[in-house]
Enzyme design. Structure first.
Site: not given
Ligand code: G6P
Length: 827
Positions: A2, A33, A106, A133-134, A427-429, A432, A560, A564, A567, A583, A684
């Site tokens: 959230c 978020r 969310w 949030n949490g 991890s982007q964020s 996760t 990937e 995409k 998704e 196979h 995200k």
């Molecule tokens: C969620 C998103 C994905 C993302 C994944 C990992 O499932 O829907 O698009 O790749 O988290 O996120 P992160 O922030 O750890 O890269």
């Protein structure tokens, strides 16, 4: 996940309309978020006027207004203005001081519905309101207790216990004669009972024009905008900015995105901190779980001083600019984001002409990594795919076996992780939940934990031993694009750093570094396929399914690319290893099913040619991605649709090859009429659960104290032998110094971005143009580094540094100890 946001104006006149718009805009910035419901709370007229006299009896005050609505932010905005019109609420009424809170949700506990939206309330009179949030893990127990004390619940959320608990604490203190109980005392007591991961903002009728924020887990920032003269010139180490009570606007937000249009002066609230905004003063308290326990009275924790940081982020970064969608903007930003990922990290030239990479957050740990028995990449979704793309070059250059783990699967099977392993968390964020649980698991098993993330101060940055920020800039579209390519580049650089300067692979390393320098230009070239991919999307618009075949470096591209399409375009799509085609998947092939085959030049090229022949023989409807000039070699009869891409060094080819597939997914989504930036059912980031990490720290401290003692004895007996245990123990000792006795009032100054948040040493040393979220003052002092102008031409603008620029600025040990000593751990 959230988003929470708050806006407090102090001694600055603001009309209700303005306040509402600030809150709505904050939510719009955080909508990525979570976006299934939203809510806000502002003061009503009477409560506002009486609020100027905090001594006015509660019975005379009108409860704050709460608006909650299912759906996206715009549904909330619409319903608020409808309500305003129906109730004749005066939008022009001006408030000299006012505290408003907001939330975008969310759903996790309870369906999206107004009753489950936030702010959650203590009672019909809205005495205490909370946005959260949490996840509160012990909410059931708290709920049962509160029900026994006469509270009734209206929602299914875990959050509702929090405002009710606050009211319970407040009422109890007053019943016992403590009429002077402060807002922060109430919240500190509430925190003592909460378990889980959270960032919270409290608003209360009992404390008009005040707000309290606290966190243990989820991210939370405070933004400060002052109005008095001379403030622009004030230093960020001038603590009076937070203490002077002058006219100001204060903002609280889950993400810097929602702050940057108001102010760049921010404070990253740390775990266990309680931030009290009152009378233009910001007081910060450290939550100590033991304080006040069993003594029957509310704790009176002393405040701590913190310095503000400057947000190195431009409003343009969070706007779409000339683009229609964030995903489109982020795809087209990749030449720039790749440059910032590499800036200051590639070293070329100098007297010896040596080429290498310099990763500040990793350099002290390279020896330990080189001695690992195994490197394990761990991540989810796109981040996992990025790691898969980088695996071959890491294996090749390091000679160390590299295995792949999807974070949730590792945790589910409790797969083997050993203390001789290096576990790399991608991890982007950096938030996760699955990846964090895997991190906890790997830490428990003694592995060296390395983080690769886009988010300074994230849980992964704070809880790994070392790491690298990818510096791709804010990524707002839910489907990750520019973060993916930057992750691959960072992992290629990590591979180069681990490989060191061995002569045997010098030629290869040089080729990869040359390829890195040239990559942004090549990505710019491949983006010219935009229109071609749109045409292809038009042909595929009505398809049910799409297969993508890749192998070697581009197996990850197949996964990937398919992810995409899945998704955002909501079309079934599978990425497949071309070696596995015969196979099973071959049975699917007919003249209708579209199949993308990635066949760019690398060691697997001839095998891919053979795959194309086999698919062609079965009348497959083929779309082939190949290197420029290879059309005839991959489409003998000229029957395949060809997408030609620039050729780069094999290990970086996935960065190029994914771009047309990103464009295809984007155009397919738009043409099919779906939401590009907020795809159905996806957010995200997942909710984070840091409770485990907190527990782990306690356990870690105890074990490491013992280990340290044992190793000291061992080292004494066996000196001068040095082994990797000592390396690691020393590293962890620095990060887990046990609590020290000392005054609570401390000045924490001179922090770099990573250090400030318990992140990686050296990773705060970013570059002038680095669009990382935070670039505090000390990092800026690093900017005047010698740059060799002769070498900056023709290398995509990347800076070159003849020698290590890494800062030696570190927080003095006592200060590290102080911040660690307050990390809350619940047993
Ligand atoms: C969620 C998103 C994905 C993302 C994944 C990992 O499932 O829907 O698009 O790749 O988290 O996120 P992160 O922030 O750890 O890269």
């Amino acid at each position: 996940m959230c988003g929470i946001f708050a806006y407090l104006n102090y001694n600055v006149n603001r009309e209700r309309r303005y306040i509402l718009e600030v809150l709505f805009n904050g939510l719009r910035r955080l909508e990525y978020r979570g976006y299934d419901s939203a809510g806000i709370s502002i003061d009503s007229s009477l409560s506002a006027s009486l609020s100027r006299d905090p001594n006015s009896p509660l019975s005379l005050r009108v409860p704050p207004l709460v608006f909650r609505q299912e759906g996206r932010i715009e549904s909330l905005v619409k319903s608020v203005y409808e309500n305003v019109a129906a109730t004749d609420l005066d939008l022009e009424e001006s408030f000299c001081a006012h505290a408003g809170i907001a939330h975008t949700r969310w759903a996790t506990h309870g369906e999206p519905a107004p009753r489950n939206s936030h702010p959650q309330t203590s009672d019909p009179g809205n005495e205490f309101l909370v946005v959260h949030n949490g996840v509160i893990t012990n909410y059931q127990v708290l709920k049962e207790t509160l029900v026994r004390h006469g509270f009734t619940f209206e929602s299914e959320t875990d959050t509702e216990v929090i405002p009710k608990l606050a009211k319970f604490v407040f009422d109890k203190a007053n019943e016992e004669g403590d009429h002077g109980v402060t807002f922060s005392q109430v919240v500190l007591e509430v925190m003592r009972h909460l378990e889980g991961a959270y960032a919270l903002i409290f608003k209360s009728q009992h404390y008009p024009n005040e707000l309290i924020a606290c966190k243990r887990g989820g991210p939370l920032l405070l933004g400060v905008k002052e109005f008095s003269e001379g403030i622009a010139a004030s230093s960020f180490h001038d603590f009076n900015v937070l203490k002077n009570g002058k006219p100001k606007e204060l903002f609280l937000s889950s993400d810097a995105n929602a702050l940057v249009e108001h102010t760049k002066k921010v404070l990253m609230i740390e775990d266990g901190e309680v931030v009290h905004l009152k009378d233009g003063v910001v007081s910060i308290f450290k939550f100590d779980n033991d304080k006040g326990k069993n003594c029957g009275a509310l704790s009176r924790t002393a405040s701590v001083q913190r310095a503000l940081s400057i947000l190195e982020m431009e409003v343009e970064q969070i706007n779409k600019g000339s683009y229609e969608h964030y995903m489109q903007k982020e795809i087209h930003e990749q030449p720039e984001s790749l440059k910032t990922t590499m800036r200051g990290r590639l070293i070329r030239g100098g007297s010896c002409k040596a080429k290498s990479v310099l990763l500040g957050g990793l350099k002290d740990h390279l020896k330990t990594i080189r001695r690992s028995r195994r490197i394990v990449f761990i991540g989810c979704g796109t981040s996992y795919n990025a790691a898969l793309a980088a695996r071959p070059i890491l294996e090749e250059l390091s000679g160390i076996p590299v295995t792949m783990e999807i974070a949730s699967d590792l945790v589910d099977r409790q797969g083997p992780i050993y203390r001789e392993d290096t576990a790399v968390f991608v991890s982007q964020s950096g938030e996760t939940a699955d990846t964090l649980q895997a991190l906890q698991y790997a830490s428990e098993n003694g592995a060296l934990c390395v983080g690769i993330t886009n988010t300074v101060g994230s849980a992964i940055a704070r809880n790994t031993h070392c790491g690298v920020h990818i510096n791709a800039g804010a990524e707002i579209g839910v489907a990750s694009t520019k973060a993916y390519t930057s992750q691959i580049v960072v992992m290629a650089m990590v591979s180069l750093a681990i490989a060191g300067d061995t002569i045997s692979n010098q030629e290869r390393r040089d080729a990869v570094i040359d390829g890195l320098y040239d990559l942004p230009n090549k990505v710019r070239d491949v983006l010219e396929l935009d229109q071609e991919m749109k045409e292809l999307a038009k042909l595929l618009i009505a398809e049910q399914s799409l297969l993508v075949f890749g192998r070697g470096y581009n197996y990850a591209t197949a996964l990937e690319g398919a992810l995409k399409v899945k998704e955002v375009a909501l079309m079934h799509s599978e990425g497949m290893l071309a070696g596995e085609m015969k196979h099973g998947p071959l049975a699917l092939v007919d003249e209708n099913l579209p199949i993308v085959v990635i066949a760019t030049r690398d060691a697997c090229f001839s095998k891919q040619q053979s795959v194309i022949q086999q698919l062609h023989a079965r009348k497959g409807r083929l779309i082939v991605i190949c290197s420029k000039g290879d059309a005839a070699s991959v489409s003998p009869g000229g029957l395949c649709r060809i997408i030609e891409v620039p050729q780069v060094v094999d290990c970086l080819q996935p960065v190029i090859n994914i771009v047309p597939l990103q464009l295809l997914a984007y155009h397919l989504t738009v043409l099919r009429g779906y939401n590009v930036d907020q795809p159905r059912n996806l957010a995200k980031r997942e909710l984070l659960n840091e409770l485990f990490i907190s527990r782990l720290r306690l356990l870690g401290q105890v074990i490491l104290m013992m280990l340290l003692l044992a190793l000291k004895v061992k080292a004494y007996v066996e000196r001068p032998q040095v082994n990797r245990d000592e390396d690691r123990t020393l590293l962890r000792t620095l990060q887990n110094v046990p609590p020290v006795e000392g005054p609570l009032e401390q000045e924490i100054v001179g922090q770099s971005a990573g250090e400030q948040t318990g992140g990686w040493q050296g990773e705060g040393v970013l570059n002038e143009e680095t669009p990382s979220v935070l670039l505090p003052e000390l990092a800026q002092t690093q900017l005047e580094l010698p740059v060799n102008p002769a070498n900056t031409e023709g290398n995509a603008g990347l800076e070159e540094r003849p020698e290590s620029p890494i800062s030696s600025s570190r927080i003095p040990l006592t200060e590290v100890a102080l911040s660690v000593s307050f990390i809350s751990v619940r047993s």
